[in-house]
Design an enzyme around this catalytic site. Sequence first.
Site, mmCIF file in Angstrom:
data_model
loop_
_atom_site.group_PDB
_atom_site.id
_atom_site.type_symbol
_atom_site.label_atom_id
_atom_site.label_comp_id
_atom_site.label_asym_id
_atom_site.label_seq_id
_atom_site.Cartn_x
_atom_site.Cartn_y
_atom_site.Cartn_z
ATOM 1 N N GLU A 1 -15.101 6.915 -14.303
ATOM 2 C CA GLU A 1 -14.460 6.479 -13.050
ATOM 3 C C GLU A 1 -13.154 7.201 -12.774
ATOM 4 O O GLU A 1 -12.714 7.296 -11.613
ATOM 5 C CB GLU A 1 -14.224 4.961 -13.068
ATOM 6 C CG GLU A 1 -13.158 4.465 -14.022
ATOM 7 C CD GLU A 1 -13.669 4.151 -15.421
ATOM 8 O OE1 GLU A 1 -13.020 3.370 -16.141
ATOM 9 O OE2 GLU A 1 -14.723 4.713 -15.801
ATOM 10 N N HIS B 1 -14.610 7.346 -19.762
ATOM 11 C CA HIS B 1 -14.377 6.646 -18.494
ATOM 12 C C HIS B 1 -14.671 7.586 -17.323
ATOM 13 O O HIS B 1 -13.765 8.261 -16.818
ATOM 14 C CB HIS B 1 -12.925 6.161 -18.417
ATOM 15 C CG HIS B 1 -12.610 5.025 -19.325
ATOM 16 N ND1 HIS B 1 -12.553 3.714 -18.899
ATOM 17 C CD2 HIS B 1 -12.346 5.000 -20.659
ATOM 18 C CE1 HIS B 1 -12.255 2.925 -19.918
ATOM 19 N NE2 HIS B 1 -12.131 3.683 -20.999
ATOM 20 N N CYS C 1 -17.382 2.612 -21.871
ATOM 21 C CA CYS C 1 -16.482 2.352 -23.002
ATOM 22 C C CYS C 1 -16.950 1.129 -23.793
ATOM 23 O O CYS C 1 -17.926 1.217 -24.527
ATOM 24 C CB CYS C 1 -15.043 2.214 -22.508
ATOM 25 S SG CYS C 1 -13.810 2.397 -23.825
ATOM 26 N N GLY D 1 0.788 -1.227 0.000
ATOM 27 C CA GLY D 1 0.000 0.000 0.000
ATOM 28 C C GLY D 1 0.817 1.271 0.000
ATOM 29 O O GLY D 1 0.446 2.250 0.659
#
Length: 564
Positions: free
Chosen positions: A518, A516, A390, A21
């Site tokens: 997102e 896109h 998409c 992470g």
Amino acid sequence: MARPKNVKHIFVTGGVVSSLGKGILSASLGLLLKSRGLRVAIQKYDPYINVDPGTMSPYQHGEVYVTDDGAETDLDLGHYERFLDEATSQQSNLTMGRVYKSVIDKERQGEYLGGTVQVVPHVIDEIKERMGELAKNSNLDILITEIGGTIGDIESLPFLEAMRQLKLDFGPKNMLNIHLTLVPYIKAACELKTKPTQHSVKMLLETGIQPDILVCRSEKPLSREIKNKVGHFCNLHELDVIGLSDCDTIYGVPLMLLNEKLDIRVLKKLGLKKYKEPDLAYWKEFCNKVQHPTDGEVTIAICGKYTEYPDAYKSILESLVHAGADNNVRVHVRLIRAEDAEENGSDVKTALEGVHGVLVAPGFGDRGIEGKIRFVQYARENNIPFLGICLGMQCASIEFARNVCGLSEANSTEFSKRCRQPVIDLMEHQKKVKEKGGTMRLGSYPCILKEGTKAHQAYDKFLINERHRHRYEFNNEYRRLFEDNGMVFSGTSPNGELVEIVEISNHRWFVAVQFHPEYKSRVHCVHPLFSGFVAAAKEFAHGARQLSFEPEAPSFQVMPGAEN
């Protein structure tokens, strides 16, 4: 190398294992420093030889994150944008492949004056020059650089050597290293083990770098005794050993690091004394909504080609978290493998049982396409909220052409080169493109929305800008036929030539987009399409009165010449 005036550098490295992470740590630290009034940017350096991740398999790399300026980058840049609410760019992601390519190009142009080109000094100098570019071109107080890979990997050595030299160039008050390691918990012994961290720091010391701060990932919180032990064996004060135990959500990491006083240790080591107290009230409220929603839960099915590896849809998954918090619901995601609807004769109805929204995800190639089309059809015919992204938009167009417009052979030329009814075709400027890397329609482009549509209602404006990554587009020869059969083209390019958004007006919520969305959803600014999609799913889940709706029967209004 001269340091840009007043810019402090923080380098984040990782050890023991990958996927600890580092990106979340970098983004969280950036958020804490920004909340104190500092101007912060983050960049990611990847040690692989690819020029960029654009041609890499999603199974190996995960999502390719696209920036406004059209760079295909590492998915960690998505974390940076979502946490800091700041746009990244091509300068924010450097690969070893791009470094070597630049060095070789310079050698071919004679810039090294006939010298023997070597890793030291030429490659290292190139890296050092790149490391300072973002600081030179931005008005920053702090630049955080995440070094990809794990300490001990041979590929990362040039980056580490450049980092070592920069610390000498800049001085200890202008640069520090934060090293992220793992302190595993051994259940059989009921004990946290520090030895892997000690060995990781030892390997880092072998490169000439003494970490300034250690952040230790663990299943359980670190005791003061453990911190003291780690610090003793790693040449650090116990206050510079930061615990980072597992969180229920990644958005809880900044709050945990704040509690561990990581930002205060960083500011002290960099000699930054004038700063305000952090204001994270909004962030705490967001985390509370994520963990304790007040309006129940919804289940969203994501139909995709890479569902075995969720990182391939990282930004989509995080956007659904944002939208869930915005609607005060918990979003459960059900990942559905598109091929299952083809190979095993999977019952789509069974696969979507209990689902309140269907999202058909992006992708490339013909694998799983017919499965995706079946899921689109089921969502359309059963009035289930639908979002196509998409390739998902292209599948929605193919499904509508076949089952509503009567074009039984409708397809995309991506999947069938000699398709007789190509409702999706290669963009004109792409037809002469031979190379694959960096040649798609990439980056941010404007889109004009049609008044009175779901898209316009969601955005509440007429002009939007969204990020793209595609080669194929809707074939305008079929637009009239689609409109005659109930499809609404609610978003197009400013010249009206490129279809960006399609929707069905008498459906509960059926929207499909070529771009896109997102990539632009953030904690501080939830994307309106995801929020609208989850709101529709919430209404559906709560048993709201259904719209008067009947699936469109095939009208078979065939285009002139389409039967030939």
